[in-house]
Design an enzyme around this catalytic site. Structure first.
Site, PDB file in Angstrom:
ATOM      1  N   THR A   1      -3.540   5.452 -21.997  1.00 39.71           N
ATOM      2  CA  THR A   1      -3.329   4.131 -21.414  1.00 39.71           C
ATOM      3  C   THR A   1      -1.888   3.731 -21.713  1.00 39.71           C
ATOM      4  OG1 THR A   1      -4.190   3.141 -23.427  1.00 39.71           O
ATOM      5  CG2 THR A   1      -5.713   3.300 -21.573  1.00 39.71           C
TER       6      THR A   1
ATOM      7  N   GLU B   1      -0.511   4.851  -0.614  1.00 39.45           N
ATOM      8  CA  GLU B   1      -1.255   6.077  -0.900  1.00 39.45           C
ATOM      9  C   GLU B   1      -0.342   7.288  -0.765  1.00 39.45           C
ATOM     10  OE1 GLU B   1      -2.840   3.630   0.788  1.00 39.45           O
ATOM     11  OE2 GLU B   1      -5.033   3.849   0.577  1.00 39.45           O
TER      12      GLU B   1
ATOM     13  N   ARG C   1      -1.403  -3.166 -18.455  1.00 37.07           N
ATOM     14  CA  ARG C   1      -2.728  -2.533 -18.483  1.00 37.07           C
ATOM     15  C   ARG C   1      -2.768  -1.424 -17.422  1.00 37.07           C
ATOM     16  NH1 ARG C   1      -7.139  -3.719 -21.085  1.00 37.07           N
ATOM     17  NH2 ARG C   1      -5.836  -5.259 -22.105  1.00 37.07           N
TER      18      ARG C   1
ATOM     19  N   TYR D   1       0.851  -1.195   0.000  1.00 33.93           N
ATOM     20  CA  TYR D   1       0.000   0.000   0.000  1.00 33.93           C
ATOM     21  C   TYR D   1       0.879   1.234   0.000  1.00 33.93           C
ATOM     22  CZ  TYR D   1      -4.906  -1.092   0.150  1.00 33.93           C
ATOM     23  OH  TYR D   1      -6.164  -1.447  -0.216  1.00 33.93           O
TER      24      TYR D   1
ATOM     25  N   ASP E   1      -6.592  12.876 -25.354  1.00 31.07           N
ATOM     26  CA  ASP E   1      -6.586  11.465 -24.946  1.00 31.07           C
ATOM     27  C   ASP E   1      -5.865  10.696 -26.044  1.00 31.07           C
ATOM     28  OD1 ASP E   1      -7.129   8.794 -24.581  1.00 31.07           O
ATOM     29  OD2 ASP E   1      -9.244   9.071 -24.082  1.00 31.07           O
TER      30      ASP E   1
ATOM     31  N   LYS F   1      -1.621  -0.125 -24.988  1.00 30.17           N
ATOM     32  CA  LYS F   1      -1.994  -0.262 -26.407  1.00 30.17           C
ATOM     33  C   LYS F   1      -0.728  -0.168 -27.256  1.00 30.17           C
ATOM     34  CE  LYS F   1      -6.750   1.335 -25.692  1.00 30.17           C
ATOM     35  NZ  LYS F   1      -6.890   2.173 -24.482  1.00 30.17           N
TER      36      LYS F   1
HETATM   37  N1  DSN Z   1     -11.580  -0.443 -25.200  1.00 31.33           N
HETATM   38  C1  DSN Z   1     -10.627   0.418 -25.838  1.00 31.33           C
HETATM   39  C2  DSN Z   1     -10.543   0.198 -27.291  1.00 31.33           C
HETATM   40  O1  DSN Z   1     -10.670  -0.944 -27.697  1.00 31.33           O
HETATM   41  O2  DSN Z   1     -10.317   1.119 -28.045  1.00 31.33           O
HETATM   42  C3  DSN Z   1     -10.856   1.849 -25.532  1.00 31.33           C
HETATM   43  O3  DSN Z   1     -10.979   2.009 -24.170  1.00 31.33           O
END
Ligand code: DSN
Length: 417
Positions: free
Chosen positions: A223, A53, A232, A51, A197, A226
């Protein structure tokens, strides 16, 4: 034999099957990738127990010296990668990164402008079924019917008329370059904060094959799993003036304990993305997407906006007389993994759709290049033409598995057992 397979054979079996799937199948989901063995090792580390925080040097618990080091490494590497003033690596997911960006700037009921979900945006860009659309007064811009490119005239007129507090740019299903400079001009005219984003294109930005929003956007969310090929999770970058607002929006306003094992894995992924090979990887993703898009187009499919500048394309299935759902499910039988996706001005429901979204980040991680994309295009066409013929689909499945197995699956075929 692994500890897990002895202790919990049911879960171990499902994981083992997914490892097999990642070797035998062709992952064309634009938002998925193969995290490296090192990223996976950090994700599975003992840091899951801690933990922490707060932020490095200012925690609410003792024993944080090692996780402090890890979080500082992640922050420093992210700043180096993107050239950002400040970074917060704690958001658990892209949705939470966007939530924190909104929490930092907005009060409930404030006006915001974002891209509509059914034309390429994201749930958190104001969909009425999402917290964003419920807590804030979102208006949406989309694409031009003719060109299927972002309708900047619409963005500009909505911004002038509504004076939103935030303009959100960035997309999950938009195949073209995003003009962050243009968005910034419009945001400045309207007195809005610009939030970019970049969840889908972060790896392309790092690799120099998509312009960066950093010089323009006040806040950038992404994120990490990707095109960036990390664990993740997510992070937020911002200009110095938003540092305190962003940090307090993430913790304590939105999240409690950060996932330190994932933050460690983010640090590992950022180090990987700082290597010269990552630039080659990013270039390959884009070359592969262009090749796949051209190959499908040559074989008669209509590609939304006529092609792609980035890692993904949208196929309009209407001329074939099949829906996105039918195509996704049929191709799934062959081992081609895609997702149904709305195309601009789609007449079908979101669970059906008229489109298919295809992306090349995962196949590019498997060292496939333009030659392989021609083969993959052939497989896709064969699958679509046999969409309700289970014998042909299963024959194709065998051939696809034979093909796919020739390529490494990072984090799977090279992981320690
Ligand atoms: N679920 C993602 C995507 O496939 O683009 C976006 O959050």
């Amino acid at each position: 034999m692994s500890v897990l397979s002895v202790q919990d054979p049911e879960v171990a079996k499902a994981i083992g099957r997914d490892e097999r799937r990642l070797v035998d199948e062709l992952v064309l989901i634009a938002s998925e990738n193969y995290a490296s063995a090192a990223v996976r090792e950090a994700t599975g580390s003992v840091l899951t127990n801690k933990y922490a925080e707060g932020y490095p040097g200012r925690r609410y618990y003792a024993g944080t010296e090692n996780v402090d080091r890890v979080e500082i490494l992640a922050q420093e590497r992210a700043k180096e990668l993107f050239g950002a003033d400040h970074v917060n690596v704690q958001p658990h997911s892209g949705s939470q990164a966007n939530m924190a960006a909104y929490f930092a700037i907005l009060e409930p009921g404030d006006v915001v402008l974002g891209m509509r979900l059914d034309q390429g945006g994201h749930l958190t860009h104001g969909s009425p079924v999402n917290f964003s659309g419920r807590f804030y007064d979102f208006a949406s811009y989309g694409v031009e019917r003719e060109t299927e490119l972002i309708d900047f005239a619409e963005v500009e007129s909505l911004a002038k008329e509504l004076k939103p507090k935030i303009i959100v740019c960035g997309a999950t299903a938009y195949p073209r370059t995003i003009d962050f400079e243009r968005f910034k001009e419009i945001a400045d005219e309207a007195g809005a904060v610009l939030v970019a984003d970049i969840a889908h294109i972060a790896g392309l930005i790092v690799g120099g094959v998509h312009p960066s929003p950093i010089p323009y956007a006040d806040i950038v969310t992404t994120t990490t799993h990707k095109t960036l090929r990390g664990p993740r999770g997510a992070m937020i970058m911002c200009k110095e003036e938003y540092r305190r607002k962003i940090d307090s929006a993430v913790f304590p306003r939105m999240q409690g304990g950060p996932m330190m094992h994932v933050i460690a894995a983010k640090a590992v992924a950022f180090k990987e993305a700082l290597q010269p090979e990552f630039k080659i990887y990013a270039r390959t993703i884009v070359e592969n997407a262009r090749t796949l898009s051209d190959a499908l187009s040559k074989r008669g499919l209509r590609i939304v906006s006529g092609g792609t500048d980035n890692h993904l394309m949208l196929v309009d299935l209407t001329p074939l007389g099949i829906t996105g759902k039918v195509a996704q499910d049929g191709l799934r039988e062959t081992g081609i993994i895609t997702n149904k996706n709305a195309i601009p001005f789609d007449q079908e429901k979101p669970m059906v759709t008229s489109g298919l979204r295809l992306g090349t980040p995962a196949l590019s991680s498997r060292e496939m290049g333009i030659h392989e994309m021609e083969t993959v295009a052939g497989f896709i066409m064969e699958g679509l033409s046999a969409i309700d013929d289970s014998a042909r689909l299963s024959n194709l499945r065998r051939r696809i598995a034979e093909f796919a197995r020739q390529y490494p699956a990072p984090g799977v075929t090279d992981a320690q057992r």
